[in-house]
Design an enzyme around this catalytic site. Structure first.
Site, short mmCIF file in Angstrom:
data_model
loop_
_atom_site.label_atom_id
_atom_site.label_comp_id
_atom_site.label_asym_id
_atom_site.label_seq_id
_atom_site.Cartn_x
_atom_site.Cartn_y
_atom_site.Cartn_z
N CYS A 156 40.20 -10.62 -2.20
CA CYS A 156 40.98 -10.91 -2.87
C CYS A 156 42.65 -9.42 -3.14
O CYS A 156 43.76 -9.72 -3.60
CB CYS A 156 41.09 -10.40 -4.45
SG CYS A 156 39.68 -9.12 -4.72
N HIS A 185 -3.60 7.29 6.52
CA HIS A 185 -4.39 5.72 5.82
C HIS A 185 -3.99 5.47 4.57
O HIS A 185 -3.21 6.16 3.86
CB HIS A 185 -5.95 6.63 4.84
CG HIS A 185 -7.01 5.68 4.20
ND1 HIS A 185 -7.06 4.99 3.21
CD2 HIS A 185 -7.90 5.62 5.39
CE1 HIS A 185 -8.21 3.79 3.27
NE2 HIS A 185 -8.61 4.21 4.05
N ASP A 215 -12.99 9.11 5.69
CA ASP A 215 -12.26 8.80 4.72
C ASP A 215 -12.35 9.82 3.50
O ASP A 215 -11.72 9.46 2.70
CB ASP A 215 -11.04 6.96 3.62
CG ASP A 215 -11.38 6.42 5.01
OD1 ASP A 215 -11.25 6.96 5.95
OD2 ASP A 215 -11.52 4.99 4.33
#
Length: 887
Positions: free
Chosen positions: A692, A106, A142
Site C-alpha cells: 500500500c 530427561h 531417573d
C-alpha cells in the site's frame, strides 16, 4: 571446564556446539557406533573439530564396567560429564569420576514420568503440563537430585513430535547449557526428587500399544497421540491390524455420516467421512483420525479407507524420468544396504528411520526447486514407485486426488459450514492450481457471527476478565503464532504468492510483534481526572473512562493477509472488543489458521470470528449491521467511500479507512546514490509491488537521473523471479489472475501515452501469475501511470530540474492520495523542509518501508483516515465516557 559429552543425535550435537561456544573445553565425545555406515551427528561434528570421539557399543559386561573403556575415559581428565541424549547405560565408575559428577537430560517433569517413554506417557495421561528435567545422574533410574526443570503447556492435539520440536528440543538445549553455566559458577542446586507422584511406566512397544476401547473419547485420543509416530496405536478391524495417526478432538461441525467401519470392542462402529475416520469413546463423544497405516505398512488418508488404490498411474515425461532417477540416487544414498532401489523398494522396510525421513524430504525439496513436501508424504507413499507418483503429481500441481479439503467458517469458537454449504476455490498463484475449497459466507452467516461476537462482548468471559489477563491471552496467542511461524509463512507463500523469506520476516514476523506490542497496552488503557468549575458549596469530581466500542468488523486486503489482520485485530482485542474478520476472498487461509490458534491460546469463544466471502456480500452486511459498532477497512478508495456511506446510513458506526496511494519518492542529487538505488528498488518491488505504501512515482533530480536509471535496471536484471518457496527467490507471483491482467493493461496504457518502457512490462512465460519487474522513464505528469496506482512491480520515474525544490514538491503533492512519501538527501535542512511540505501520513527520510508496530500508520486526503499501529490505533477501537460526581 573440561567436559566429556556422552550422547547422540541432533540434540547431542546442538548441546555440544553450544558448550564450545560458551568457552568450555570438550575433552572427549562418547557416542553410539555407526549404523549402516552412517555416523551419528554428534560424532561427526566433534570429528570436524578434532575432538576425540569414542564409539562404544557397550560400557560394561556381566554388570562390570569394561576396564579399557574406563581407562580411556579417565585419561581425558573431564571435570563434568554432560549426557544430553544418552540411550546407553553408563556405569557409575564413569558417572562419579569427574569432580562435578554427571548431569543428564530427561524429557519429563520428574518424578511424574520416569522411564524411557516419558514423552509418550505425558500425552497418554492427558497431562496439561509437560517439560523436561536436568538431574544429577546416580545409580538409580531417573532418581538423581534435580538441578533444573522447565515446563510448557501441552496442547490438545500435541504429539510426541510436536511437543519435542516445539519445546523439548529447543528449550532443552538451552536448559543443558544453562545447567552447565550454573555448575561453572558454583550455583547449581541439588534438589532431592520427591517420591510422591513418582511413576515408572514401561517403554511403549508395538505389542503394548493396542487401543482399549472401553474408555472415553479423550482417553482414546490421548492414547493415539501418545503413540504417534512410534510405535503407533493400533486395533484389529476388517481382518487386519490398523494403526491410527493424527488424532484430534476438534470435531466441531463434523457429522458422523459415511461408511461404517466395525471395530471389535468399540462402543460404536467408526465412520469413514470426507474429513477422516470418526471414532467413539464409551462416553459417546467423538474423535477424528486422519491417517491409517495398513498391516502391510502402507499409510493412507483415513478418508480413503474404502476407496482402495489409486486407479490411474501417471506416465512420466522425459524430464520427469530424469527427476525420478535423481530421486532414486537420493534413496540409494540413504539406504546403503539396498543393492538397487526398485519401484517396490519400501523406505521403512529397508531400514530407514524417522531421521532418514527428514533427510529425504530436505534433499528432494532441494532437488525439486523448493517443492512443498512434508514428512507425512513419505509415510503415505513408502515405496519408491508410489513416492515418485506422489512427487510427480505435486510437481504437476495435481497431487490432490478426488475432492479437495474444505476450510470452514469460524463462528462462535467453532468451524462450521457456510449457509447452503456454499464454497469457492482458493488458487495457488505460483501455478494456478486449486489449493482447496473454502466455505463462502452468506448474509445469514454474518448475522450468526455478529450475534456470537455480541454475546461474547456483553455476557461472555472476555468482558469480565481483567485487562492484564486479556493481555496474557494475547501474549499466548503471539507465542503460538511464533511456534507456527513456518507454517503461517508457507500458507502465505501458497495462498498469496509471498516470497517465503519475506513472509517469515514481514507477513508473519510483524504480525507476531503487533500482538505482543498491543498485549502490553491492555492494562495501560486509562482515563484521566479533569478539574471543572465547582458547584459551591458542593464540589465536583470529573473523570473519563476509555471503554471498548463493542462488536467490530474488520475487512482486510489480499496483499498482506495475516499482517493486515493483525494490525487491526490486535488493537481491537487489546481495547476489549470482539471482532468479525472478513479476509479477502482470494487469500483466506492464514485467517483461518489464525482462528485455530485463538482457540489454542484460550481466547473465549465468540471473541474472534472469521468469515471468508465476497466483499459485496459479507463486507456490505458488516457495514450495514446495526449491532456492529466499528468498521476497520484496508482497500481501495472507491470501496472505502462506499463503506463510509453505509456506516453512516446504518447506525453511524465508527470507521477507519486505509485506502489507495500514489506515494511520491523524491531523490535529490546530493543523496547517497547507492542507498537511494537500493531503497528505491525496495520502495517499488517489495512484496512484488503489492504494497500500500509502495512508491508510486519516483522524482529523480536531472543530474543523477541517467545514472540512477542505469543502476536500477542493472539490479532489476539480477532479480530471481520464481517459486516463492525457494529461499533464493526475490520476486514471486502476483496475488491473483485478475490483478495480473490489470498490470498488463496498466503497462500498455503507459506505452500508449508515450512513456519509455525500459524493461519488463510482460507476463513471465511460465505457469502461474508471474509479472516481470518493470521500469518506466520519461513519465510526464498528465499520464495515466503518473496519476494512478499500479499496486504491482512497476517503477515510474520522472525527472525534475536541478535545484527546483518547490516545483518538485508541488508535483509530488498534486495527487488526491496521501498515504506515504519519501525523500533522499544528505542535506538535513532540505530533508526537514521537504518532510514538512509533503502531504502524506508517513514521510520516510533516507529510508523506505520502515514501519514499526509502535509508529502510527495511516493516510491523508483520499488515502483515508484513522491509524493502525502505535498508541493512536487504540483510539480507533475505544470510546471515551465522561463521569461527573457532586459531593
Amino acid at each position: 571446564m573440561k567436559i566429556a559429552v556422552i550422547g547422540q543425535s541432533l540434540f547431542g550435537q546442538e548441546v555440544y556446539c553450544h558448550l564450545r561456544k560458551e568457552g568450555h573445553e570438550v575433552v572427549g565425545v562418547f557416542t553410539v557406533p555407526d549404523k549402516d555406515g552412517k555416523a551419528d551427528p554428534l560424532g561427526l561434528e566433534a570429528e570436524k573439530d578434532g575432538v576425540p570421539v569414542f564409539k562404544y557399543s557397550r560400557w560394561r559386561a556381566k554388570g562390570q564396567a569394561l576396564p579399557d573403556v574406563v581407562a580411556k575415559y579417565q585419561a581425558l581428565g573431564a571435570e563434568l560429564n554432560v549426557l544430553p541424549f544418552c540411550s546407553q547405560f553408563i556405569p557409575m565408575e564413569i558417572i562419579s569420576a569427574p569432580r562435578h559428577g554427571s548431569i543428564i537430560y530427561h524429557p519429563s517433569l520428574l518424578p511424574r514420568h520416569r522411564g524411557a517413554s516419558a514423552i509418550n506417557w505425558t500425552l497418554i495421561h492427558g497431562d496439561k503440563k509437560g517439560g523436561f528435567s536436568i538431574f544429577w545422574a546416580d545409580d538409580g533410574l531417573d532418581t538423581g537430585d534435580l538441578l533444573l526443570q522447565k515446563e510448557c503447556e501441552v496442547l490438545p492435539d500435541d504429539t510426541v513430535s510436536t511437543l519435542y520440536n516445539r519445546f523439548l528440543f529447543p528449550e532443552g538445549i538451552k536448559g543443558m547449557v544453562q545447567a552447565v553455566r550454573l555448575i561453572a559458577e558454583g550455583k547449581a542446586p541439588r534438589l532431592p526428587q520427591p517420591e510422591e507422584g513418582a511413576t515408572y511406566e514401561g517403554i511403549q512397544k508395538k505389542e503394548t500399544a493396542k487401543i482399549n476401547w472401553d474408555q472415553p473419547a479423550e482417553a482414546i485420543h490421548n492414547w493415539i497421540r501418545g503413540n504417534d509416530k512410534v510405535p503407533g496405536a493400533w486395533t484389529e478391524a476388517c481382518e487386519q491390524k490398523l494403526t491410527f495417526f493424527n488424532s484430534t478432538l476438534n470435531t466441531s461441525g463434523l457429522v458422523p455420516e459415511g461408511d461404517a467401519l466395525p471395530i471389535p470392542g468399540a462402543h460404536r462402529p467408526g465412520v469413514v467421512t470426507k474429513a477422516g475416520l470418526i471414532l467413539f469413546g464409551n462416553d459417546d463423544k467423538m474423535l477424528l483420525v486422519k491417517n491409517i497405516q495398513l498391516e502391510d505398512g502402507k499409510m493412507i488418508l483415513a478418508s480413503n479407507f474404502f476407496k482402495g488404490a489409486a486407479s490411474s498411474v501417471l506416465e512420466l515425461t522425459e524430464a520427469e524420468l530424469v527427476t525420478a532417477e535423481a530421486v532414486r540416487s537420493v534413496w540409494q544414498r540413504i539406504l546403503p544396504k539396498v543393492l538397487e532401489v526398485e519401484d517396490s523398494t519400501d523406505f521403512f522396510k529397508s531400514g530407514a528411520a524417522s531421521v532418514d525421513v527428514v533427510r529425504l524430504v530436505e534433499e528432494v525439496k532441494e532437488l525439486c526447486d523448493g517443492l512443498e513436501l512434508e514428512n507425512e508424504d513419505v509415510y503415505m507413499a513408502s515405496t519408491f514407485g508410489d513416492f515418485i507418483q506422489l512427487l510427480v503429481r505435486k510437481l504437476r500441481g495435481d497431487d490432490e486426488e478426488g475432492e479437495c479439503s474444505i476450510d470452514y467458517l469460524f463462528i462462535g469458537g467453532e468451524f462450521v459450514d457456510a449457509e447452503g454449504a456454499k464454497t469457492s476455490e482458493t488458487i495457488n498463484p505460483t501455478d494456478g492450481s486449486v489449493i482447496c475449497q473454502v466455505s463462502l459466507a452468506q448474509v445469514t452467516d454474518v448475522d450468526k457471527a455478529v450475534a456470537a461476537a455480541k454475546d461474547a462482548f456483553e455476557n461472555g468471559r472476555w468482558g469480565k476478565i481483567s485487562a492484564r489477563d486479556r493481555g496474557r491471552l494475547m501474549y499466548r496467542l503471539a507465542d503460538l503464532m511464533e511456534q507456527h511461524q513456518e507454517e503461517l509463512a508457507t500458507i502465505e507463500a501458497l495462498d498469496a504468492g509471498a516470497v517465503y523469506t519475506l513472509a517469515l520476516k514481514t507477513h508473519v514476523g510483524m504480525s507476531i510483534q503487533t500482538f505482543r506490542y498491543f498485549a502490553g497496552w491492555c492494562d495501560k488503557i486509562q482515563g484521566s481526572t479533569i478539574p471543572i468549575n465547582q458547584a459551591r458549596p458542593n464540589r465536583n469530581l470529573t473523570l473519563t473512562r476509555k471503554e471498548p466500542v463493542g462488536v467490530c468488523g474488520i475487512i482486510i486486503p489480499w496483499n498482506y493477509p495475516l499482517m493486515m489482520l493483525s494490525w487491526k485485530t490486535a488493537a481491537c482485542l487489546a481495547a476489549g472488543n470482539t471482532v468479525v474478520i472478513k479476509p479477502a476472498q482470494v487469500t483466506p487461509l492464514t485467517a483461518l489458521k489464525f482462528a485455530e490458534l485463538t482457540l489454542k491460546a484460550g481466547i473465549p469463544k465468540g471473541v474472534v470470528n472469521v468469515l471468508p466471502g465476497s466483499g459485496s456480500l459479507v463486507g456490505q452486511r458488516l457495514s450495514d449491521h446495526p449491532d456492529v459498532r466499528k468498521i476497520g477497512f484496508t482497500g481501495s478508495t472507491e470501496v472505502g467511500k462506499h463503506i463510509m456511506k453505509s456506516c453512516a446510513i446504518s447506525n453511524v458506526k465508527k470507521v477507519s479507512l486505509e485506502l489507495g496511494g500514489k506515494s511520491p519518492l523524491i531523490i535529490f542529487a546530493d543523496c547517497d546514490l547507492n542507498k537511494a538505488v537500493q531503497m528505491g528498488m525496495s520502495s517499488v518491488f517489495f512484496n512484488k509491488g503489492e504494497n500500500c505504501i509502495a512508491a508510486g512515482r519516483l522524482f529523480v533530480e536531472d543530474s543523477i537521473h541517467d545514472e540512477f536509471v542505469r543502476r536500477v535496471v542493472e539490479e532489476v536484471r539480477k532479480m530471481k523471479v520464481g517459486n516463492p518457496l525457494d529461499r533464493d527467490t526475490d520476486h514471486g507471483p502476483q496475488n491473483h489472475h485478475a490483478h495480473l491482467v490489470k498490470l498488463m493493461e496498466y503497462c500498455q496504457h503507459g506505452v500508449k501515452e508515450g512513456a519509455t518502457l525500459v524493461c519488463g512490462g510482460n507476463q513471465v512465460p511460465r505457469p502461474g501469475f508471474f509479472f516481470e519487474p518493470t521500469v518506466f522513464t520519461d513519465v510526464e505528469d498528465h499520464m495515466f501511470i503518473a496519476k494512478e496506482e499500479s499496486f504491482g512491480p512497476v517503477m515510474i520515474i520522472s525527472r525534475f530540474a536541478d535545484g527546483d525544490l518547490d516545483a518538485v514538491l508541488s508535483r509530488a503533492n498534486a495527487t488526491e492520495f496521501g498515504l506515504a512519501s519519501g525523500v533522499f538527501t544528505r542535506d538535513i535542512n532540505k530533508a526537514l523542509y521537504v518532510s514538512d511540505k509533503l502531504q502524506a501520513g508517513t514521510v520516510f527520510v533516507n529510508t523506505y518501508n520502515k514501519t514499526d508496530v509502535a509508529a502510527p500508520f495511516g493516510g491523508f486526503k483520499q488515502s483515508g483516515f484513522g491509524k493502525d499501529l502505535g498508541e493512536a490505533a487504540l483510539n480507533e477501537y475505544l470510546r471515551v465516557k465522561t463521569v461527573t460526581f457532586e459531593y
